[in-house]
Structure formats: C-alpha cells, structure tokens
Design a protein around this motif. Structure first.
Motif, PDB file in Angstrom:
ATOM      1  N   THR A 209       0.808  -1.225   0.000  1.00 47.03           N
ATOM      2  CA  THR A 209       0.000   0.000   0.000  1.00 47.03           C
ATOM      3  C   THR A 209       0.837   1.270   0.000  1.00 47.03           C
ATOM      4  O   THR A 209       0.313   2.351  -0.297  1.00 47.03           O
ATOM      5  CB  THR A 209      -0.911   0.031   1.237  1.00 47.03           C
ATOM      6  OG1 THR A 209      -0.101  -0.174   2.403  1.00 47.03           O
ATOM      7  CG2 THR A 209      -1.959  -1.067   1.169  1.00 47.03           C
ATOM      8  N   ASP A 212       0.487   3.627  -2.836  1.00 49.78           N
ATOM      9  CA  ASP A 212      -0.698   4.482  -2.925  1.00 49.78           C
ATOM     10  C   ASP A 212      -0.348   5.945  -2.717  1.00 49.78           C
ATOM     11  O   ASP A 212      -1.059   6.838  -3.178  1.00 49.78           O
ATOM     12  CB  ASP A 212      -1.733   4.074  -1.858  1.00 49.78           C
ATOM     13  CG  ASP A 212      -2.381   2.725  -2.132  1.00 49.78           C
ATOM     14  OD1 ASP A 212      -2.439   2.322  -3.301  1.00 49.78           O
ATOM     15  OD2 ASP A 212      -2.834   2.083  -1.169  1.00 49.78           O
ATOM     16  N   ALA A 297       0.572   5.980   3.701  1.00 55.48           N
ATOM     17  CA  ALA A 297      -0.023   4.859   2.960  1.00 55.48           C
ATOM     18  C   ALA A 297       0.596   3.533   3.382  1.00 55.48           C
ATOM     19  O   ALA A 297      -0.077   2.494   3.395  1.00 55.48           O
ATOM     20  CB  ALA A 297       0.159   5.075   1.456  1.00 55.48           C
ATOM     21  N   CYS A 300      -1.105   1.443   6.130  1.00 53.97           N
ATOM     22  CA  CYS A 300      -2.496   1.071   5.864  1.00 53.97           C
ATOM     23  C   CYS A 300      -2.893  -0.261   6.520  1.00 53.97           C
ATOM     24  O   CYS A 300      -3.961  -0.354   7.132  1.00 53.97           O
ATOM     25  CB  CYS A 300      -2.716   1.033   4.356  1.00 53.97           C
ATOM     26  SG  CYS A 300      -4.328   0.449   3.832  1.00 53.97           S
TER      27      CYS A 300
END
Length: 889
Positions: A209, A212, A297, A300
C-alpha cells in the motif's frame, strides 16, 4: 469476444495513432465525475479488460454505480497492471510455479503454460540480518553472510528469472521492496501493448500500500492470490466502501511524518476501516511530500484498510522528475491523467468526489508520539511515554500490560560488556534500529535523524556500547544523500552504521544480542525494549528478548538510544550530561523543519536516483557470479533443506471431488483476539528446541546453519514444523506462553506440530478456534499453507484480517465466523469438544452452516466464502489446484 467498449478508444496524441487509451469521459455518464479517484482506477481496468467472460459489462455498470452498489456486497473483478513480490513470499511463489509445471505435465498438459502473464518484479530484501553492527565493514560482513546462508535460495530465484517469462529479479543489496517500487519500478501510468492506462499493483507484502502515496493503486494479497494474478486471473473483490480522510492545517515544526501516520493509525482503527479503501483529500494533502504520503499509505495494514490512496497531483508529477524518471514519459503521464479526469488538485474542493463517509484530521493537532509496547495502533505521546510504560509494567498481562509484581518494578541487574560494568532495568533499550520501508524512504526523517546525530555528537553525547544500533536504508539513494550531506559520519559515531539494505529488524532479522545482555534480561526477567522506525511491533516479532517494542521516527530512535531507556521524560530530564557536566536536553539537539528542508533541497537530487538505479540489476557481484540451471522444469535436489517440491498437488486429478462434511474434528488450538500471522507462521529465528530445529539437525545442520523461518519458506517440511511455533503464542489450553497444545486423546502436552502429527496418523481432522482479527499482520501465505499441512480443515473465529481470510480460501481451509453477538464464550465452547461441520452439496457465498458437537449441542456459523469465485476455488481444493486443472485441460 471483442471488447464492447472499443468505441471509446482513441490516440492520446494524434501524431502517434498506435498509442491509444480508453477515454472514460466518452462514457458520457455523469456518475463518473462523482466517483472516488480510487474507484475510477477499478472502473478503467474493468472497461479495458471487458471480455464478457472474466470481466462483464455488468461489472462495469456496478462500478459506475458505486454510490449505490457499495452497500450491496457486490463482487467485481480487478486486473492489476503488475505484481510485486519480496523473497520471503517470492521463493514459495516460484516453488509453487515450479511444482505446478510438474503437475500440469503429469496431467498431460503443457508445463510452459505455467508462466506469468502479468508482469512481475521480485525484490530480494528480506534475507539479510543484523549479525554485525557498529563496525565500518558491518554492511559487507552481513551481505557476505546473507549469501553464505541463502546461496541455494538465490540460485533457485536466478533459475526462476530465466525459466519464467515476465519475471524480473532485483538482486539483494538493492533496497527494500516498497522503496524500490516507489523510486524506480512504479510507472504511475503504464505504456504497454499499445495502450496507456493507470499503473496498479498487488504485492505479496501487506505494505504494498505504500505505493498508494504516489497515486498508484496497490495493496497486499496472499502469495497464493498473487500467483493467480500472475497467471492472468483477475482478483475477485467486493466493491469497497471508500472513506474520505480530509486533511487540513499544517503540521507543527517538531512533528514528523511518523507522528502523523501513528496518529492516523490510531484514529482509523477507532473509525473502523477494515475491508474499505481510504482516500485522502483536502488542502492539508498539498502540505505533504510524496515521501510523507508514502509513509502514511505504508501503514495502511496497521489501520486495517485495503488501500490508502492519494490521487496523483502536481506534487506526484514533481516526484517523478526528482527521482529521474524519463521526461517524455512524465509528459505523457500528465496528459493521460488530465484526459481521463484522474489528475487531482487538492486545493480545489469542486473536485472532491462522493465518499461513503468523511473523517477529518487537523495536522496542527498532531504531537510527537510512539506506538507500543505490543501493537502499532497503541499510540503514546512522547510526553507520556515514561508514565505509560511504567503503568504497563504493573498492568494485567495484555496488549498494554506485563504484570510485573510490585516488588520487582524497580529491579536492576548488573552485567559486564567488553570489560566495563553496566546496569539493565525494566525499560532499558537494548535494540535501536533505523529500519523499515515506512520511514527509510523519507528524506525528511532520515536527514532529521542525521542532523540530530550531528548535534548530539557535537554536544558530547554517546550511546552505550551494548545497545544494538543499526541503520538499514531502503535504497542506495538514502546512503548517497546521507553521505553527501555530511551526516553519515555522525550517525556512525553513535553506532548507526549501515548494516544492510533490507527490512532487517522490522521483520525480526535483528540478529543476536550480546550474550551478557541476554543473560541479564533473563536473570532479572526484565521487560527490555526495542525502539525501531518500523511498522510492526507484535510480541515475539522484533526479538525474543525484547518484550516491549516501540515504533518511533528515526530521530526518536536515536534519542532513546542515547537515553538508554524509555523511562525518561524528555521535557524534564536530560538525554545525558556531556564531559563538561552540562545537561543536554532533547530540545537542544532536535533539528527544525526549516533546517531539514534546506538540506533536503540541496542534496536529494535526480542525479542520485539515476546513478543508483541504472545499475541496480548488475551492481551485485555476488549475484552476478551465481550459476543457475537453464531447464524449464526444475530439478529438485532431495538433499536441499531450502528448496523442496511441496505436497500440495500430490494425487491431483482432473476430476473434481464433492466437498465433504468435516466429521468429529478435534480443536488443535484455542486463541483469543489479535492472533497475528507472526504467531501462526513466524519469520524470525528457529528456536533450538523446536520441531523445525530437530528436523534440520536430523539433516546434519548445526544451529549456526538454521537461518530463519522466513528464509526457509521454500521447504514445506520446515514450514509445517514452524507453524504455530512462536514462543509468545498464547493457547487457552496451556497456562503459559509457548508453542504447545494438548493432544486430547492422550492428554499429553506436546509441541503443536507433534500433536498435529498424532491426530493425522489417527485420521482425525482438526480445527482452530479464535477471537477477533485472526490473521492480523503481514501478508503471509504460509500462515494458511502451514495449518493446511497440519491437517486443519477449518478455522472458527469472530473476525478475520482480509488477506489472511483470502489465503485460507486459497488453500481450501474453510474460514468460519461466529454469528453476530456470538462467540466461544456465549456458546459455552471449551475447545475440548469434537466438532462436526455440515457441508451441504449446494453452497452459496456467506451461507450459514450447522455445527454439531459431541456434547449434543448445535449452533450455526457463517461460511466466509465471500464470492462465487471463492466457492469455485474451494470446490477445486484451492486456487492453485483450480489453475492447474485449467491449464492442463
């Protein structure tokens, strides 16, 4: 069948008619402009891959109608642009691919059909350990030892890179998977097979993640699911709700990105975002660099969401320029994103899409903090650390308690190290590691640590020599700018020499502590502390002898190393006293945001990234010297203790077997809440008294040659024995921590593997009972493969971590969930009963099934196969069996 949306295809540039894209604005649907940006990426993938077989027009409509369908539990397919793997999860994936080729050949098919269709990158970053530190040549020594231990694994991976198309290997010593992805592998917009489309990725590491933060939609999946994606299958997912996370305000001068992410982690855990996307918006986002966004991110998984998405904006485009990406590709990237309405201006609220729910954080309210002592969501303000830790010492055993007797709270143990006398107490820091993908990709916190080290050395402060200090940068770029900015020598003087490029301490590859330190901890039964700039601090993960572990920013890691304890109030107590007798406080050496930004602007430049990454695949001489076979089918070595053909496909036929009721299962283990994949399938050291150690010893290995569980994931015999082998395992059947259980037919207390073998020899199926968040933590396919090999047919839990439930499905293990309001306690389950789970002939997603006990009691549970595709996998005995049958036929 041809794509029904071919009419919206057009060239991005009329001068290049062969470079096309699906222009979503030509759908002429007003709903598109209201979709969250993350959902627009799912929509584009569905439109582009629509073939009315794997992806249907109805799927496109469901995604377009997200505002309504997000609440309907509707299943949609998603084909990511690429797959990324690290070596702990990548080795078993390549082992599975090799074994699948053998299986397809046995069934009369073409083995070379088992080949990645979706582009895949495998970054070797999980094998290196902190065996040497505080030495100028620590890096070289650790890398030499890494190759000595892992030569066989690395040769196997090199074979895989030649045998399989579309599989690229990034050699060891290059950096951490997620930082390499951020700085080098990520495209933001793909230019492939004549089409432009959004970059997206799934990875066999939960912190995928992190990407992201750059605007590339990505998340972690199980290794089993990733293998299916590599073979061209879409991910089947429930259309997610999207929580809009609005950021406003500006961070205070002393606050780091680590403080922000730990604050967000606690906040979103309270909000409840499991299984949902989080999408960041608001004017505060524009105050954050890409490195800051990537840090947020990255964690996450710790706040439980599937993805934590920052749409692409001009700062993202600027990052591509800063990291030396191709200028022409950057121009096309921006043009494409503008054309499809995916370029964001966070200061323009008219662009704000619809969200399921909106929550807000004022960045000005964030204060310096850590998280711990046992979970990443347990945030503690730095100003409260001393008080909080001392409260934890005496509190009842749990996530915030160690249950130390009142008369032992101030125990002190004296010991000698390198000829000098020292003392350890509860709260003494014995590991201080600047490590992990979360922070080492961020120049602001890394340079902040370097500047703090410089001021500390100049003020005459030191770190006690027995503390295991280490610096493991996420890429060579970090070393480059630390060296060029002149702070590396100061880090070294405090013991923070570069020890390797990899995850290291964050995943438990912390290496041994000095023997005298271990003896002192053991003698006093002390709660010793690890402080690390990581993302995970679950019990037993960082090191067996650090019962308390705190996540902190890199500058705070150094501060606590200098202090030597977490029982310090930095506002009232000095870090130390210099040779002149002057008290030095943390505020005296803490660098300002302005200082850090000035150094970053001067020294973090595109030329560094180009120089490091243009030679990334060839710079490691040890890797280049490895010799690997060129055969398309792997020749398994029966003497190998690293690579072994797994038994998953033994006896596989083309004919499907009807699912059977599970009759009279015994409970292997009974757990409470938050049992992690580290508890189920540890990655760290192999204990000398464990079943895995006994197996390796029987194969002629000495303890020095055991290596770690993570490094032996290519050998099912080791991994089955390592299942539930965590020394901090809490099994309700046993009155102390440890990897043991009761074998009920005999009443004996045995190691978990030994008990499972007894049950298997007698033909008894097994289940596991658990509480909430079963399988939390790292994406780890062996946390599903291991129980499968032990004979576990089902798990009955109150709730599951998303990736782990998917992995259980992928192995054909049934994830059962108690009905709302019910659990083992309300149902009066002891775990000593025998369980018959009625499996009907006709199954449907999330149906209730009946469970009968040998006591006469009956109750129902939800069978957590969430989609029709998951039921298909179950009927085939797992996702890999499904793929083999498909390829063979």
């Amino acid at each position: 069948m041809s794509n029904p949306f071919v009419h919206i295809v057009e060239p991005l540039d009329p001068k290049e008619p062969l470079k096309k894209f699906f222009n979503l604005s030509k759908l002429q649907d007003v709903r598109y402009a209201r979709l969250p940006f993350s959902i627009r990426i799912l929509l584009e993938a569905a439109v582009r891959n629509c073939d009315e077989f794997l992806v249907k027009k109805g799927d496109v409509e469901n995604i377009l109608n997200w505002k309504v369908m997000q609440h309907k539990n509707v299943e949609v397919p998603f084909k990511p642009a690429r797959v990324i793997l690290q070596d702990f999860t990548g080795v078993p994936a390549v082992v599975d691919f090799a074994a699948m080729r053998d299986a397809v050949k046995k069934l009369g098919g073409d083995p070379e059909k088992i080949n990645p269709i979706c582009p895949a990158d495998l970054v070797i970053d999980h094998s290196i350990q902190v065996d040497f530190n505080r030495q100028p040549d620590s890096l070289q020594k650790n890398q030499d030892l890494e190759f000595e231990r892992n030569k066989e694994r690395f040769e196997f991976l090199k074979w895989g890179s030649r045998a399989f198309k579309n599989l690229r290997i990034i050699p060891p010593g290059s950096g951490i998977i997620h930082q390499v992805n951020l700085e080098y592998l990520a495209r933001v917009v793909m230019d492939q097979d004549g089409y432009y489309y959004p970059d997206s990725v799934v990875g066999t590491d939960s912190h995928t993640t992190m990407i992201d933060g750059l605007g590339v939609l990505g998340w972690g999946v199980g290794g089993i699911e990733a293998e299916a994606v590599m073979l061209g299958q879409p991910i089947s997912m429930v259309l997610p709700e999207v929580v809009g996370y609005k950021l406003v305000g500006n961070p205070q001068p002393l606050v780091t990105s680590t403080d922000i992410v730990l604050t967000i982690t606690k906040h979103l855990r309270q909000v409840g975002v499991v299984g949902k996307f989080v999408e960041f918006f608001g004017p505060g986002v524009a105050q954050l660099s890409i490195a800051d966004r990537a840090t947020i991110a990255n964690m996450c998984p710790e706040y439980g969401a599937t993805a934590a998405y920052f749409p692409v904006d001009d700062i993202s485009i600027g990052y591509l320029i800063q990291t030396g990406r191709d200028k022409e590709k950057i121009t096309c990237t921006k043009r494409y994103l503008e054309a499809v309405g995916m370029l964001r201006d966070f200061k323009n609220s008219s662009q704000d899409p619809d969200f399921t729910q909106v929550v807000e954080l004022d960045l000005s309210t964030v204060v310096p903090c850590c998280s711990g002592p046992k979970r990443p969501q347990d945030k503690v303000a730095v100003s409260d650390m001393k008080k909080d830790f001392e409260t934890c010492l005496g509190a009842k055993q749990g996530f915030k308690g160690f249950q130390i007797a009142p008369d032992r709270l101030n125990s002190i143990v004296k010991f000698n190290f390198e000829g000098c006398g020292f003392e350890l107490a509860h709260g003494s820091v014995v590991i201080a590691a600047i490590t992990s993908c979360t922070n080492t990709s961020n120049p602001s916190v890394m340079l902040g640590a370097g500047l703090l080290a410089k001021k500390a050395v100049e003020a005459g402060l030191t770190v006690k020599p027995y503390i295991k200090t280490s610096l493991s940068p996420g890429s060579g770029v970090v070393t480059y700018y630390l060296r060029e900015s002149g702070v590396m020598s100061y880090l070294s003087q405090l013991g923070f020499d570069v020890v390797g490029y990899g995850c290291m301490t964050c995943i438990g590859n912390s290496g041994p502590l000095p023997e005298s330190v271990v003896e002192a901890i053991t003698q006093g039964d002390l709660v010793a502390v690890g402080v690390l700039s990581g993302n995970r601090n679950f019990e037993g993960r960082v090191h067996p002898n650090t019962r308390a572990n705190y996540l902190a920013s890199p500058p705070l890691v150094i501060a606590y190393a200098i202090a030597g304890t977490v029982r310090i109030d930095f506002e009232k107590e000095p870090l130390g006293i210099n040779a002149s007798g002057k008290k030095i406080f943390l505020k005296d050496i803490w660098p300002t945001r302005t200082e850090i930004q000035a150094v970053e602007r001067q020294f973090v430049i595109p030329g560094m990234f180009k120089e490091v990454y243009q030679k990334i695949e060839t710079v490691n001489k040890s890797w280049n010297a490895l010799v690997a076979p060129s055969d398309k089918l792997y020749t398994w070595n029966p003497k190998s203790t690293y690579i072994k053909s797994p038994p998953f496909f033994d006896g596989l036929t083309l004919t499907l077997q009807a699912p059977k009721t599970i009759e009279g299962a015994f409970v292997l283990l009974s757990f409470g809440d938050s049992v992690t994949t580290d508890h189920i399938s540890p990655a760290g050291n192999i204990a000398r008294n464990s079943p895995a150690a006994r197996y390796l010893t029987s194969r002629g290995l000495t303890p020095r040659e055991f290596n770690s569980y993570g490094s032996r994931r290519g050998n099912d015999a080791v991994m089955a024995r390592g299942t539930f082998a965590n020394i901090r395992l809490v099994n309700k059947f046993i009155d102390k921590q440890g990897p043991q259980t009761i074998h009920f037919p005999s009443g004996e207390i045995l190691d978990v593997f030994d008990a499972a073998e007894r049950y298997k020899q007698a033909g008894h199926p097994l289940i596991v009972l658990a509480g909430k968040e079963y399988g939390a933590g790292s994406s780890r396919d062996w946390a599903a493969k291991g129980p499968f090999l032990l004979g576990v047919k089902a798990v009955l839990a109150e709730s599951y971590e998303r990736i782990h439930r998917s992995n259980l499905v992928g192995m054909g293990v049934i994830p059962l969930q108690y009905l709302p309001g019910e659990d083992a306690g309300t149902l009066g389950l002891t775990g000593r009963e025998r369980y018959t789970i009625i499996i009907p002939e006709k199954l449907k997603p999330q149906m209730n099934v009946e469970i009968k006990l040998d006591t006469g009691k009956t109750f129902h549970a939800i069978m957590r196969f969430d989609t029709d595709v998951e039921l298909t996998y179950f009927h085939n005995g797992g996702i890999l069996n499904y793929m083999i049958r498909k390829m063979a036929s």
